[in-house]
Design a protein around this motif. Structure first.
Motif, PDB file in Angstrom:
ATOM      1  N   SER A   1       0.638  -1.583  12.033  1.00  0.00           N
ATOM      2  CA  SER A   1       0.774  -2.002  10.635  1.00  0.00           C
ATOM      3  C   SER A   1       2.176  -1.752  10.120  1.00  0.00           C
ATOM      4  O   SER A   1       2.896  -0.879  10.602  1.00  0.00           O
ATOM      5  CB  SER A   1      -0.242  -1.257   9.752  1.00  0.00           C
ATOM      6  N   VAL A   2       2.564  -2.567   9.148  1.00  0.00           N
ATOM      7  CA  VAL A   2       3.760  -2.353   8.334  1.00  0.00           C
ATOM      8  C   VAL A   2       3.287  -2.364   6.896  1.00  0.00           C
ATOM      9  O   VAL A   2       2.769  -3.384   6.416  1.00  0.00           O
ATOM     10  CB  VAL A   2       4.830  -3.445   8.561  1.00  0.00           C
ATOM     11  N   ILE A   3       3.428  -1.241   6.213  1.00  0.00           N
ATOM     12  CA  ILE A   3       2.919  -1.132   4.852  1.00  0.00           C
ATOM     13  C   ILE A   3       4.087  -1.030   3.876  1.00  0.00           C
ATOM     14  O   ILE A   3       4.849  -0.063   3.889  1.00  0.00           O
ATOM     15  CB  ILE A   3       1.971   0.071   4.704  1.00  0.00           C
ATOM     16  N   ILE A   4       4.228  -2.069   3.058  1.00  0.00           N
ATOM     17  CA  ILE A   4       5.289  -2.110   2.049  1.00  0.00           C
ATOM     18  C   ILE A   4       4.841  -1.274   0.853  1.00  0.00           C
ATOM     19  O   ILE A   4       3.720  -1.456   0.357  1.00  0.00           O
ATOM     20  CB  ILE A   4       5.560  -3.561   1.589  1.00  0.00           C
ATOM     21  N   PRO A   5       5.660  -0.348   0.366  1.00  0.00           N
ATOM     22  CA  PRO A   5       5.243   0.499  -0.764  1.00  0.00           C
ATOM     23  C   PRO A   5       4.846  -0.326  -1.988  1.00  0.00           C
ATOM     24  O   PRO A   5       5.547  -1.267  -2.369  1.00  0.00           O
ATOM     25  CB  PRO A   5       6.486   1.339  -1.063  1.00  0.00           C
ATOM     26  N   GLU A   6       3.718   0.043  -2.597  1.00  0.00           N
ATOM     27  CA  GLU A   6       3.299  -0.607  -3.841  1.00  0.00           C
ATOM     28  C   GLU A   6       4.179  -0.191  -5.007  1.00  0.00           C
ATOM     29  O   GLU A   6       4.285  -0.908  -5.997  1.00  0.00           O
ATOM     30  CB  GLU A   6       1.838  -0.238  -4.155  1.00  0.00           C
ATOM     31  N   HIS A   7       4.813   0.980  -4.872  1.00  0.00           N
ATOM     32  CA  HIS A   7       5.666   1.517  -5.932  1.00  0.00           C
ATOM     33  C   HIS A   7       6.773   2.337  -5.274  1.00  0.00           C
ATOM     34  O   HIS A   7       6.534   2.987  -4.238  1.00  0.00           O
ATOM     35  CB  HIS A   7       4.832   2.396  -6.883  1.00  0.00           C
ATOM     36  N   PRO A   8       7.985   2.326  -5.823  1.00  0.00           N
ATOM     37  CA  PRO A   8       9.078   3.059  -5.175  1.00  0.00           C
ATOM     38  C   PRO A   8       8.836   4.562  -5.060  1.00  0.00           C
ATOM     39  O   PRO A   8       9.414   5.219  -4.187  1.00  0.00           O
ATOM     40  CB  PRO A   8      10.288   2.759  -6.071  1.00  0.00           C
ATOM     41  N   SER A   9       7.987   5.115  -5.897  1.00  0.00           N
ATOM     42  CA  SER A   9       7.693   6.551  -5.822  1.00  0.00           C
ATOM     43  C   SER A   9       6.972   6.920  -4.527  1.00  0.00           C
ATOM     44  O   SER A   9       6.891   8.105  -4.165  1.00  0.00           O
ATOM     45  CB  SER A   9       6.848   6.983  -7.022  1.00  0.00           C
ATOM     46  N   LEU A  10       6.454   5.920  -3.820  1.00  0.00           N
ATOM     47  CA  LEU A  10       5.734   6.181  -2.566  1.00  0.00           C
ATOM     48  C   LEU A  10       6.678   6.332  -1.370  1.00  0.00           C
ATOM     49  O   LEU A  10       6.236   6.698  -0.285  1.00  0.00           O
ATOM     50  CB  LEU A  10       4.727   5.053  -2.298  1.00  0.00           C
ATOM     51  N   ILE A  11       7.954   6.042  -1.551  1.00  0.00           N
ATOM     52  CA  ILE A  11       8.929   6.225  -0.460  1.00  0.00           C
ATOM     53  C   ILE A  11       9.208   7.719  -0.307  1.00  0.00           C
ATOM     54  O   ILE A  11       9.714   8.366  -1.230  1.00  0.00           O
ATOM     55  CB  ILE A  11      10.239   5.458  -0.745  1.00  0.00           C
TER      56      ILE A  11
ATOM     57  N   GLY B   1       0.825  -1.204   0.000  1.00  0.00           N
ATOM     58  CA  GLY B   1       0.000   0.000   0.000  1.00  0.00           C
ATOM     59  C   GLY B   1       0.851   1.242   0.000  1.00  0.00           C
ATOM     60  O   GLY B   1       1.992   1.238  -0.487  1.00  0.00           O
ATOM     61  N   ASP B   2       0.313   2.305   0.578  1.00  0.00           N
ATOM     62  CA  ASP B   2       1.027   3.578   0.687  1.00  0.00           C
ATOM     63  C   ASP B   2       1.591   3.694   2.100  1.00  0.00           C
ATOM     64  O   ASP B   2       0.825   3.704   3.073  1.00  0.00           O
ATOM     65  CB  ASP B   2       0.072   4.743   0.412  1.00  0.00           C
ATOM     66  N   PRO B   3       2.918   3.781   2.253  1.00  0.00           N
ATOM     67  CA  PRO B   3       3.535   3.819   3.584  1.00  0.00           C
ATOM     68  C   PRO B   3       3.053   4.963   4.471  1.00  0.00           C
ATOM     69  O   PRO B   3       3.173   4.876   5.697  1.00  0.00           O
ATOM     70  CB  PRO B   3       5.027   3.961   3.278  1.00  0.00           C
ATOM     71  N   LYS B   4       2.499   6.022   3.881  1.00  0.00           N
ATOM     72  CA  LYS B   4       2.015   7.132   4.714  1.00  0.00           C
ATOM     73  C   LYS B   4       0.848   6.702   5.599  1.00  0.00           C
ATOM     74  O   LYS B   4       0.524   7.365   6.596  1.00  0.00           O
ATOM     75  CB  LYS B   4       1.613   8.331   3.853  1.00  0.00           C
ATOM     76  N   ASP B   5       0.224   5.573   5.254  1.00  0.00           N
ATOM     77  CA  ASP B   5      -0.886   5.055   6.056  1.00  0.00           C
ATOM     78  C   ASP B   5      -0.419   4.114   7.167  1.00  0.00           C
ATOM     79  O   ASP B   5      -1.238   3.602   7.932  1.00  0.00           O
ATOM     80  CB  ASP B   5      -1.885   4.326   5.155  1.00  0.00           C
ATOM     81  N   GLU B   6       0.885   3.864   7.243  1.00  0.00           N
ATOM     82  CA  GLU B   6       1.411   2.964   8.271  1.00  0.00           C
ATOM     83  C   GLU B   6       1.207   3.554   9.669  1.00  0.00           C
ATOM     84  O   GLU B   6       1.442   4.745   9.903  1.00  0.00           O
ATOM     85  CB  GLU B   6       2.901   2.706   8.015  1.00  0.00           C
TER      86      GLU B   6
END
Length: 472
Positions: free
Chosen positions: A406-416, A396-401
């Motif tokens: 929760s641990v949210i792995i970015p769906e796309h590197p642009s979300l880091i 998902g989107d790490p900003k929602d972690e």
């Protein structure tokens, strides 16, 4: 001779005299009688020169580690960045040190100093890589070594990364004392120092912090030799502050005055590190805000009277990233660059990946450490442990972690993304702590000291003091 009382209050009341005997430093000589103390005099008179530190470290195969350019990771960052952006990303491969991390630099100096003073053994209280570093250097020096670790919650459940580090310490010949989370750690640490008469190989002594100066100095020298200039940015994973402090001091000694020093920590907001309940709700054991923020705003709450790790003196910017970001970048480093490294260095690498996208393509950003990896440090054991403790793990989107949930792995590197922390707020917190601890009416020397502590001018500090006093 009658045995001294062993109860908690009695042992803690003897802390200052035990520490003085176990370090060999009379910290009172650097005090002013008020909040100010002479930090540079402490570093100068109890540390070593840069040349002496290099000689000590190189004699035990520590230091002079390579700089690696991460071309494929840079290409990925540029694919996510605006046109013309995407600085070149580098790492200093500190995993090449004997114990597998930059902390070998600290340990080499501390153990050398212990042997020089005639101590028969060394003790360190640490759940991080420093334990293995001290054990490694003690083995080389022929000294006994005890590592005191905070490993378990009250149910006896241990975080896999900490257990991995315990195995490494034992493999290097140390006796490892494993404890549950809470005040027991410091009590047992003081008791062992008193019983054994061993040296306190603290992370926060002047010679320990000075040992990291060689790292910052090497970065500057290596970049000038290979690329003709200093790096534009150095990113340091920030926990207890010694990593950033020592690296920044080394850069200063090299004359790299234009290089920006950025601290990076994993955001674990809301999790109390001394809490039994929260102890195993984190999927990382260091390099997070649970250490980074408290040790920045109150550096002297360590195991020495005055800590040599004082990151707010040197930090130009402080950013956070998420646990999910670190797991993602760890996999990227392995699959794109063929480098399998542990999470401590990858914390600042995740931040550097995001920060590079703000910078021009002709600029250079360097992560100043890598660390070894092992069974308990790998991504899958950490994520499995998180799930076992009720943590949701998903893409998902790490900003929602939410730390601890929760641990949210970015769906796309642009979300880091790297999120800026309010450094001025932390600096005001440091000032407030000093006012409450020492005096509400600082002297001119105190104001000058606080300006040095916060990397601000005296007028800014005076205004901050008035604001704090008005609010109390």
């Amino acid at each position: 001779m009658a045995k001294l009382p062993q109860d908690y209050d009695s042992v803690m009341s003897r802390k200052q005299e035990v520490m003085k005997a176990a370090i060999g430093i009379d910290y009172s000589q650097f005090e002013s009688g008020s909040m100010a103390f002479d930090y540079e005099k402490m570093m100068r008179e109890t540390g070593y020169t840069l040349e002496e530190m290099q000689k000590i470290q190189y004699s035990v195969n520590v230091g002079n580690t390579p700089i690696l350019e991460l071309r494929n990771l840079t290409a990925l960052a540029r694919a996510c960045a605006p046109e013309g952006k995407g600085a070149r990303i580098f790492v200093k491969d500190e995993a090449a040190n004997p114990s597998g991390s930059f902390k070998a630099r600290r340990a080499a100096n501390a153990v050398y100093h212990a042997k020089k003073l005639g101590y028969k053994g060394v003790i360190a209280a640490t759940s991080g890589n420093y334990g293995a570093a001290v054990a490694s250097q003690a083995a080389i020096a022929g000294l006994k070594c005890i590592i005191v670790q905070e490993c378990y919650d009250s149910k006896g459940v241990g975080q896999p990364e900490i257990i991995e580090k315990a195995r490494k310490c034992e493999a290097l010949g140390a006796e490892v004392v494993q404890l549950t989370v809470g005040p027991e750690l410091f009590y047992k640490f003081i008791l062992l120092l008193e019983e054994t008469g061993y040296f306190n190989a603290s992370l926060y002594t002047p010679f320990g912090i000075a040992g990291v100066e060689t790292l910052g100095y090497e970065i500057s020298m290596q970049f000038r030799e290979k690329y003709g200039k200093d790096p534009d940015v150095v990113v340091c994973t920030n926990a207890g502050g010694g990593n950033l402090t020592g690296t920044a001091r080394g850069l200063i000694k090299a004359g790299a005055k234009e290089t920006k020093v950025i601290g990076a920590s994993i955001d674990l907001s809301g999790l109390h590190m001394a809490s039994d309940k929260a102890f195993n709700l984190k999927s990382c054991t260091t390099g997070h805000t649970g250490f980074g923020v408290p040790y920045a705003v109150d550096p002297d709450h360590s195991d020495v009277p005055r800590s040599a790790a004082r990151p707010l003196r040197y930090m130009d910017r402080y950013v956070t990233i998420t646990q999910g970001d670190v797991f993602y970048i760890t996999e990227c480093l392995a699959t794109l660059e063929g480098l399998e490294k542990g999470p401590a260095g990858n914390t600042s690498l995740a931040a550097a990946f995001a920060l590079a996208q703000e910078m021009d393509q002709d600029q250079m950003i360097v992560v100043q450490e890598t660390e070894y990896t092992g069974a308990g440090k790998h991504v899958q054991p950490q994520l499995s442990f998180a799930r076992e403790n009720g943590i949701e793990v998903r893409l998902g989107d790490p900003k929602d972690e939410v730390p601890g949930k929760s641990v949210i792995i970015p769906e796309h590197p642009s979300l880091i993304k790297a999120t800026d922390m309010d450094l001025d707020r932390q600096k005001k917190s440091l000032i407030k702590g000093n006012l409450k601890k020492y005096t509400m009416n600082p002297t001119e020397d105190d104001y000058k000291y606080l300006a040095e502590e916060t990397k601000k001018d005296v007028e800014w500090v005076k205004k901050a003091v008035e604001e704090i006093k008005a609010a109390l």
